[in-house]
Design an enzyme around this catalytic site. Sequence first.
Site, PDB file in Angstrom:
ATOM      1  CE1 TYR A 132       7.336  -4.695   8.109  1.00 36.26           C
ATOM      2  CE2 TYR A 132       4.949  -4.572   8.193  1.00 36.26           C
ATOM      3  CZ  TYR A 132       6.166  -4.041   7.827  1.00 36.26           C
ATOM      4  OH  TYR A 132       6.221  -2.837   7.156  1.00 36.26           O
ATOM      5  CE  LYS A 188       4.124  -4.059   4.650  1.00 33.52           C
ATOM      6  NZ  LYS A 188       3.047  -3.314   3.931  1.00 33.52           N
TER       7      LYS A 188
HETATM    8  C1  RM4 Z   1       9.115  -1.058   7.971  1.00 31.82           C
HETATM    9  C2  RM4 Z   1      10.510  -1.016   8.576  1.00 31.82           C
HETATM   10  C3  RM4 Z   1      10.569   0.054   9.636  1.00 31.82           C
HETATM   11  C4  RM4 Z   1       9.442  -0.159  10.657  1.00 31.82           C
HETATM   12  C5  RM4 Z   1       8.110  -0.281   9.952  1.00 31.82           C
HETATM   13  C6  RM4 Z   1       6.976  -0.593  10.903  1.00 31.82           C
HETATM   14  O1  RM4 Z   1       9.012  -2.087   7.030  1.00 31.82           O
HETATM   15  O2  RM4 Z   1      10.769  -2.277   9.161  1.00 31.82           O
HETATM   16  O3  RM4 Z   1      11.834   0.051  10.276  1.00 31.82           O
HETATM   17  O4  RM4 Z   1       9.421   0.940  11.551  1.00 31.82           O
HETATM   18  O5  RM4 Z   1       8.165  -1.309   8.990  1.00 31.82           O
END
Ligand code: RM4
Length: 260
Positions: free
Chosen positions: A163, A167
């Site tokens: 992930y 980003k």
């Molecule tokens: C964000 C961050 C948060 C997480 C969300 C899903 O980028 O990592 O801590 O809860 O993603």
Amino acid sequence: MLLQNKVVVVTGGSRGIGRAIALASAREGADVAINYWGDNDKSYGKASAVESIVAEIEALGRRAIAVEGNVAERDTGIELIARTVDAFGHVDVLSSNAGICPFHAFLDMPASVYETTVAVNLNGAFYVTQAAANQMKAQGTGGAIVATSSISALVGGGMQTHYTPTKAGVHSLMQSCAIALGPYGIRCNSVMPGTIATDLNADDLSDTDKRAYMEKRIPLGRLGAPDDVAQCVVFLASDRARYVTGASLLVDGGLFVNLQ
Ligand code: RM4
């Protein structure tokens, strides 16, 4: 009204941060096109998430359409923009927000989890941005694109190895698009939410120790709310940010800077 009579497109706009962006945009005078993928969320009462967000926007006296599609597929962005122009005549703002974060350990992560996350979060942002930018260029009146990147573009997560690179990629996409699209008066920026309580991380934060750990790490002492992010998206989309492009705005309660 910061977005009076503007047309705002929001991907992932039926829930979480995207829903808040759609509502905040309508409150600031915009008509809204909402992209969504799957509408099995019944946490908004009898109506589906999509039905309820459209109704909330219309109750504000603004127009709304909802267009289903998986942003990972290139044609989704093209169709979304076409449907928006059919309905409202033009596109002024894109909130490239759709994203997923299926928390998973790195060593045994299936290719499908990795590839789906990249396809939705990064490929999806690229395709929708490209479709919106082509429409904005054809209109000849500029525009604003705000991508939902993340604090995770700047720091890591042991269960987010698939992930966080997406980003970081979204953040970089906006920087390069700012250069490519500046000549057309199209501004490109990103917001970098910290830990915002949404259904994206509801399971993760249902662990009370994890939730307490995150809250303790945040100088403002609380998890973010979707509207905390939406207000910053509205600013970057509005004429108040007319000289801002290629920028990123942390919306994290101070989480990123808090080492000790
Ligand atoms: C964000 C961050 C948060 C997480 C969300 C899903 O980028 O990592 O801590 O809860 O993603």
